[in-house]
Design an enzyme around this catalytic site. Structure first.
Site, PDB file in Angstrom:
ATOM      1  N   ASP A   1      18.495  52.044  37.251  1.00  0.00           N
ATOM      2  CA  ASP A   1      18.202  50.868  36.376  1.00  0.00           C
ATOM      3  C   ASP A   1      19.545  49.926  36.423  1.00  0.00           C
ATOM      4  O   ASP A   1      19.434  48.683  36.327  1.00  0.00           O
ATOM      5  CB  ASP A   1      17.764  51.174  34.966  1.00  0.00           C
ATOM      6  CG  ASP A   1      16.499  52.188  35.003  1.00  0.00           C
ATOM      7  OD1 ASP A   1      15.536  51.933  35.720  1.00  0.00           O
ATOM      8  OD2 ASP A   1      16.223  53.018  34.221  1.00  0.00           O
TER       9      ASP A   1
ATOM     10  N   HIS B   1      13.293  55.915  30.757  1.00  0.00           N
ATOM     11  CA  HIS B   1      13.040  55.103  31.914  1.00  0.00           C
ATOM     12  C   HIS B   1      11.823  54.634  32.196  1.00  0.00           C
ATOM     13  O   HIS B   1      10.759  55.110  32.790  1.00  0.00           O
ATOM     14  CB  HIS B   1      13.249  56.153  33.098  1.00  0.00           C
ATOM     15  CG  HIS B   1      13.302  55.598  34.567  1.00  0.00           C
ATOM     16  ND1 HIS B   1      13.921  54.517  34.897  1.00  0.00           N
ATOM     17  CD2 HIS B   1      12.476  56.045  35.750  1.00  0.00           C
ATOM     18  CE1 HIS B   1      13.580  54.343  36.220  1.00  0.00           C
ATOM     19  NE2 HIS B   1      12.666  55.115  36.628  1.00  0.00           N
TER      20      HIS B   1
ATOM     21  N   ARG C   1      19.677  48.118  39.536  1.00  0.00           N
ATOM     22  CA  ARG C   1      18.799  46.932  39.848  1.00  0.00           C
ATOM     23  C   ARG C   1      19.456  45.744  38.734  1.00  0.00           C
ATOM     24  O   ARG C   1      19.530  44.409  39.277  1.00  0.00           O
ATOM     25  CB  ARG C   1      17.516  47.413  39.072  1.00  0.00           C
ATOM     26  CG  ARG C   1      16.690  48.082  40.205  1.00  0.00           C
ATOM     27  CD  ARG C   1      15.424  48.667  39.612  1.00  0.00           C
ATOM     28  NE  ARG C   1      14.608  49.267  40.678  1.00  0.00           N
ATOM     29  CZ  ARG C   1      13.782  50.173  40.648  1.00  0.00           C
ATOM     30  NH1 ARG C   1      13.799  50.955  39.359  1.00  0.00           N
ATOM     31  NH2 ARG C   1      13.133  50.804  41.551  1.00  0.00           N
TER      32      ARG C   1
ATOM     33  N   ARG D   1      -1.948  56.991  33.005  1.00  0.00           N
ATOM     34  CA  ARG D   1      -0.643  57.444  32.848  1.00  0.00           C
ATOM     35  C   ARG D   1      -0.537  59.036  32.294  1.00  0.00           C
ATOM     36  O   ARG D   1       0.229  59.901  32.656  1.00  0.00           O
ATOM     37  CB  ARG D   1       0.362  56.607  31.765  1.00  0.00           C
ATOM     38  CG  ARG D   1       1.848  56.969  32.085  1.00  0.00           C
ATOM     39  CD  ARG D   1       2.630  56.156  30.885  1.00  0.00           C
ATOM     40  NE  ARG D   1       3.591  55.771  31.572  1.00  0.00           N
ATOM     41  CZ  ARG D   1       4.072  54.398  31.736  1.00  0.00           C
ATOM     42  NH1 ARG D   1       3.335  53.461  31.503  1.00  0.00           N
ATOM     43  NH2 ARG D   1       5.071  54.205  32.349  1.00  0.00           N
TER      44      ARG D   1
END
Ligand code: APR
Length: 308
Positions: A149, A176, A152, A89
């Site tokens: 978000d 996020h 969803r 990451r």
């Protein structure tokens, strides 16, 4: 009246789909930019050739030259790498930070009055990079995450209850990432909180699916990440700004004491209009909700600290 102009940087899946939505709604002329030669020109031409069939008069062009983006009202930043196998990451963070910094410096120079909408991940940290690279005030630098978000969450709520998505509203705060905070108490069907419509274990399951929403799509696609819903969400923000709609939408914004947070980009509801972020829409959180928000903010802070 002159036409609105929107630049979309990154002519990949999210960028090209966002450009298509904006143009086909007749909302603005669109300039697609990418580092790859021919890619934005080719997609721009293809989109322009769809216009007679779709029936709109927006101009769509593609370029590798930022001079063509001059005078944009909005600049959407989608350029960057998606996570590859074997990549940490941190690698993604540093590489995308370099890309976002470079493109925002160029874009801001040619469109000093633009509003920046950042889409590249890791979203909240990339907003910090964009703020510093542009030198813009916080009102004109915002990140797209909360709309996606919430969309969803709305999808899963509507499916669970067998009701229209139109009557379903959802509230998601925070960064996020895995630590995002779906606020079920403020997520409603026809105004009724879902906590009164579903048992706690189902509410929790829907919250968890929302937090993992991006990963669920990546696991299915295997070679990329979501783009239809991200593009639709970005379009909604562009529409709210260009038409000065004062929509109340969750966006990543630099908090200045709101939600007990300072100098950090985190997702919260804001009023979006022609000036960008016109107001942070502050709500009272319970102790548990504030703790979850703080945890999410700490995860963002950790990434920002890594960037130095
Ligand atoms: N300048 C301009 N464009 C660039 C640069 C750069 N320095 N570096 C990369 N790009 C372009 C790539 O050439 C590619 O066309 O960005 C585009 C990214 O497109 P995709 O790989 O299709 O990725 P996409 O699915 O669109 O996601 C883009 O949005 O949702 C986030 O996590 C996602 O960070 C990712 C971003």
């Amino acid at each position: 009246m002159s036409r609105n102009k929107v630049t979309v940087i990154g002519a990949g899946n999210v960028g090209a789909t966002t450009a298509q939505r904006i143009a086909e709604a007749g909302l603005a002329d669109v300039v697609l930019v990418d580092i790859v030669e021919g890619l934005p020109q080719g997609k721009g031409l293809d989109l322009a050739e769809a216009a007679p069939v779709v029936g709109h008069d927006s101009r769509i062009t593609g370029t590798n030259d930022y001079a063509d983006t001059a005078g944009s009202d909005i600049v959407v930043v989608t350029s960057g790498l998606a996570r590859q196998p074997g990549m940490s990451r941190d690698d993604l963070l540093v590489k995308n930070a370099g890309i976002v910094r470079a493109v925002v410096e160029q874009a801001a120079k040619h469109s000093p009055d633009a509003i920046l909408i950042i889409v590249t991940n890791p979203l909240d940290a990339m907003c910090h990079v964009a703020l510093s690279a542009s030198g813009f005030p916080r009102e004109r630098v915002l990140g797209m995450a909360g709309v996606l978000d919430s969309a969803r969450f709305r999808t899963f709520i509507a499916e669970e209850l067998g009701v229209s998505v139109e009557d379903t509203h959802a509230f998601v705060l925070g960064g996020h990432g895995d630590t995002m905070v779906p606020l079920s108490r403020y997520s409603t069907v026809a105004g009724v909180p879902i906590t009164e419509l579903l048992p706690p274990d189902r509410v929790k399951a829907l919250e968890e699916r929302t937090a993992n929403g991006g990963a669920e799509v990546v696991a299915l696609l295997k070679t990329g990440s979501a783009f239809y819903a991200p593009a639709a969400s970005t379009f909604e923000m562009v529409d709210a700004i260009l038409r000065d709609r004062k929509r109340v939408l969750p966006c990543a914004v630099l908090l200045k004491g709101e939600f007990k947070t300072n100098d950090l980009f985190v997702g919260v509801p804001v009023v979006l209009g022609r000036a960008g972020i016109e107001k942070v829409f502050e709500i009272e959180l319970t102790a548990d909700e504030q703790a979850a928000f703080d945890k999410s903010a700490a995860a963002v802070q950790e990434l920002v600290d890594k960037l130095g």
